[in-house]
Motif scaffolding. Sequence first.
Motif, mmCIF file in Angstrom:
data_model
loop_
_atom_site.group_PDB
_atom_site.id
_atom_site.type_symbol
_atom_site.label_atom_id
_atom_site.label_comp_id
_atom_site.label_asym_id
_atom_site.label_seq_id
_atom_site.Cartn_x
_atom_site.Cartn_y
_atom_site.Cartn_z
ATOM 1 N N HIS A 106 0.796 -0.873 -0.107
ATOM 2 C CA HIS A 106 0.163 0.237 -0.189
ATOM 3 C C HIS A 106 0.834 1.234 -0.314
ATOM 4 N N ILE A 107 1.277 2.011 -1.225
ATOM 5 C CA ILE A 107 1.945 3.227 -0.880
ATOM 6 C C ILE A 107 1.012 4.368 -1.177
ATOM 7 N N LEU A 108 0.898 5.370 -0.518
ATOM 8 C CA LEU A 108 0.021 6.687 0.032
ATOM 9 C C LEU A 108 1.389 7.923 -0.587
ATOM 10 N N GLY A 109 0.587 8.682 -1.170
ATOM 11 C CA GLY A 109 1.239 9.998 -1.716
ATOM 12 C C GLY A 109 0.906 11.082 -0.690
ATOM 13 N N ASP A 110 1.484 11.796 0.060
ATOM 14 C CA ASP A 110 1.929 12.393 0.766
ATOM 15 C C ASP A 110 2.235 13.803 0.231
ATOM 16 N N TYR A 111 2.001 14.999 0.817
ATOM 17 C CA TYR A 111 1.920 16.279 -0.341
ATOM 18 C C TYR A 111 1.561 17.584 1.033
ATOM 19 N N GLU A 112 2.695 17.953 0.325
ATOM 20 C CA GLU A 112 2.181 19.273 0.816
ATOM 21 C C GLU A 112 1.274 20.985 0.072
ATOM 22 N N TYR A 113 0.618 21.012 0.829
ATOM 23 C CA TYR A 113 -1.123 21.927 -0.363
ATOM 24 C C TYR A 113 -0.365 23.078 -0.640
ATOM 25 N N ALA A 114 -0.701 23.906 -2.183
ATOM 26 C CA ALA A 114 -0.144 24.593 -2.817
ATOM 27 C C ALA A 114 -0.420 25.905 -2.143
ATOM 28 N N ASP A 115 -1.818 25.712 -0.563
ATOM 29 C CA ASP A 115 -2.815 27.340 -0.812
ATOM 30 C C ASP A 115 -2.490 26.514 0.889
ATOM 31 N N VAL A 116 -1.425 27.205 1.944
ATOM 32 C CA VAL A 116 -0.438 26.804 2.554
ATOM 33 C C VAL A 116 -2.048 27.406 3.912
ATOM 34 N N SER A 117 -2.859 27.320 3.910
ATOM 35 C CA SER A 117 -3.569 27.842 4.388
ATOM 36 C C SER A 117 -4.788 26.393 5.164
ATOM 37 N N THR A 118 -4.666 26.009 4.276
ATOM 38 C CA THR A 118 -5.572 24.810 4.401
ATOM 39 C C THR A 118 -5.370 23.918 5.272
ATOM 40 N N ILE A 119 -6.418 23.168 6.365
ATOM 41 C CA ILE A 119 -6.456 22.012 7.277
ATOM 42 C C ILE A 119 -7.193 21.288 7.113
ATOM 43 N N LEU A 120 -6.190 20.054 8.204
ATOM 44 C CA LEU A 120 -6.363 18.771 7.366
ATOM 45 C C LEU A 120 -7.175 19.271 9.053
ATOM 46 N N SER A 121 -8.884 18.945 8.366
ATOM 47 C CA SER A 121 -9.126 19.308 10.320
ATOM 48 C C SER A 121 -9.952 17.630 10.558
ATOM 49 N N SER A 122 -10.451 17.286 8.883
ATOM 50 C CA SER A 122 -10.794 15.808 9.620
ATOM 51 C C SER A 122 -9.439 14.987 9.820
ATOM 52 N N THR A 123 -8.608 15.386 9.622
ATOM 53 C CA THR A 123 -7.944 13.619 9.525
ATOM 54 C C THR A 123 -7.306 13.885 11.177
ATOM 55 N N PHE A 124 -6.796 15.243 11.647
ATOM 56 C CA PHE A 124 -6.285 15.255 13.011
ATOM 57 C C PHE A 124 -7.293 15.558 14.162
ATOM 58 N N THR A 125 -8.469 15.994 14.066
ATOM 59 C CA THR A 125 -9.313 16.408 14.826
ATOM 60 C C THR A 125 -10.569 15.096 15.335
ATOM 61 N N ILE A 126 -10.527 13.957 13.973
ATOM 62 C CA ILE A 126 -11.700 12.825 13.830
ATOM 63 C C ILE A 126 -10.765 11.133 13.706
ATOM 64 N N TYR A 127 -10.396 11.372 12.313
ATOM 65 C CA TYR A 127 -9.596 10.648 12.145
ATOM 66 C C TYR A 127 -8.838 9.835 13.031
ATOM 67 N N GLU A 128 -7.621 10.812 13.138
ATOM 68 C CA GLU A 128 -6.374 10.406 14.067
ATOM 69 C C GLU A 128 -6.300 9.855 15.228
ATOM 70 N N PRO A 129 -7.680 10.665 16.224
ATOM 71 C CA PRO A 129 -7.701 10.020 17.533
ATOM 72 C C PRO A 129 -8.268 8.867 17.229
ATOM 73 N N LEU A 130 -9.212 8.199 16.325
ATOM 74 C CA LEU A 130 -10.021 6.770 16.643
ATOM 75 C C LEU A 130 -8.721 6.059 16.024
ATOM 76 N N VAL A 131 -8.341 6.351 14.945
ATOM 77 C CA VAL A 131 -7.434 5.540 14.362
ATOM 78 C C VAL A 131 -6.230 4.920 15.515
ATOM 79 N N ALA A 132 -5.917 6.134 16.481
ATOM 80 C CA ALA A 132 -4.990 5.717 17.512
ATOM 81 C C ALA A 132 -5.556 4.641 18.987
ATOM 82 N N GLU A 133 -6.907 5.142 18.638
ATOM 83 C CA GLU A 133 -7.904 4.515 20.066
ATOM 84 C C GLU A 133 -7.953 3.134 19.815
ATOM 85 N N PHE A 134 -8.796 2.588 18.311
ATOM 86 C CA PHE A 134 -9.052 1.473 18.168
ATOM 87 C C PHE A 134 -8.129 0.491 17.071
#
Length: 279
Positions: A106-134
Motif C-alpha cells: 500500500h503506497i500512500l502519496g503524501d504532499y504539501e498543499y499549495a494553499d498554505v492555509s489548508t487545514i486537514l481538520s477531519s484528519t487530526f480532529t476525527i481520524y487520527e484520534p480514532l485510529v490511535a484508539e481502535f
Amino acid sequence: MFTFVISARNEEDNVATIVRQACAAAEPGDRVLVVDSASSDATAQRAMAAGAEVLRGPRGKGAAMAMAIADSTSPWLCFLDADLVSSDVNVPAMLRHAAVSGTADHILGDYEYADVSTILSSTFTIYEPLVAEFFPEVGVLGANSLTGYRAIRRRYLGEALPTHFGVESHLNISIAVAGGTAAVCQLGVIASRFRYKPDMCREIAGSLLDLAVAHDRLHPADRPSWNSWVDGGAAAIAGVTATAGRSAALARLFAAVRRPMPPRASRIGLSTSPEPAPA
C-alpha cells in the motif's frame, strides 16, 4: 500491470490534468480509467479527450472506486484524485515507481498543499484520534493519511468498500488489519480545487467505527457515545469552515482534539496482530 483509477464528479475543468499525467506514466498493458461519478457536466467528455477510458458510474467516491476494482484485473490499482490543478511531479508515475521498486502493499502519496492555509481538520480532529484508539497497528501514514493518491495491491481490495468519502479511512485500516504493509511516497507540492463537503468527517468516522465493531474493538452498545464524540468534532470543523476570521474557530478546533473520549471499556478486544491477508 497497473490500472490508474480516477473517480470524478463534476470535474470538467480539471480532470484532463490528472488523466494526461496517468497516460504519461502508463506502460504497456496499463489502463487509465475514469469513473464518471454521476456528473452533470462534461467530465466524461473531457476525460475521454485527454486519453482515458470512461465508465459511467454511481454517485459516491467509494462506489466509483468499487466499480473500477470490479472492472479491472491488474495486480495493482493506483487511485488518483480528479481535482488536481498542478503538481511538482507526475503523481501517478511517482506512485507507480514506488510500488514496483519496493515491497510494500500500500503506497500512500503524501504532499504539501499549495494553499498554505489548508487545514486537514477531519484528519487530526476525527481520524487520527480514532485510529490511535481502535487500530494502533495502522501507524503513521504521513501527514496526509487520508490522501486520495495511493497504489494498492489487488489482493487487499477484496472486501466491500463504503460508498462515500470514508473509503480512505477504510482502506488504511482494512489493509493494515489484513497484514498489508504500507509506505509513504512524497509528492511535493500539489494544488487542487477545494470543495467543502460537510458530511465528510462523519463518513470518515462512520467507516472507522464500523470496522471497530466488525473487528471486536468496539461493543455495538457503546457506539452511540462514540457517535456523540464525533458530533463534537464535526461541529468544530464546521465552525472553522464557516468563519472568515478563523482564529477563534481554530481555537475551538484544537480544543476539540483534546476533548475526552468515551471510556476505554468500549474497546472489547484490542489485538495488534495482523489478521490473515485476503486470498
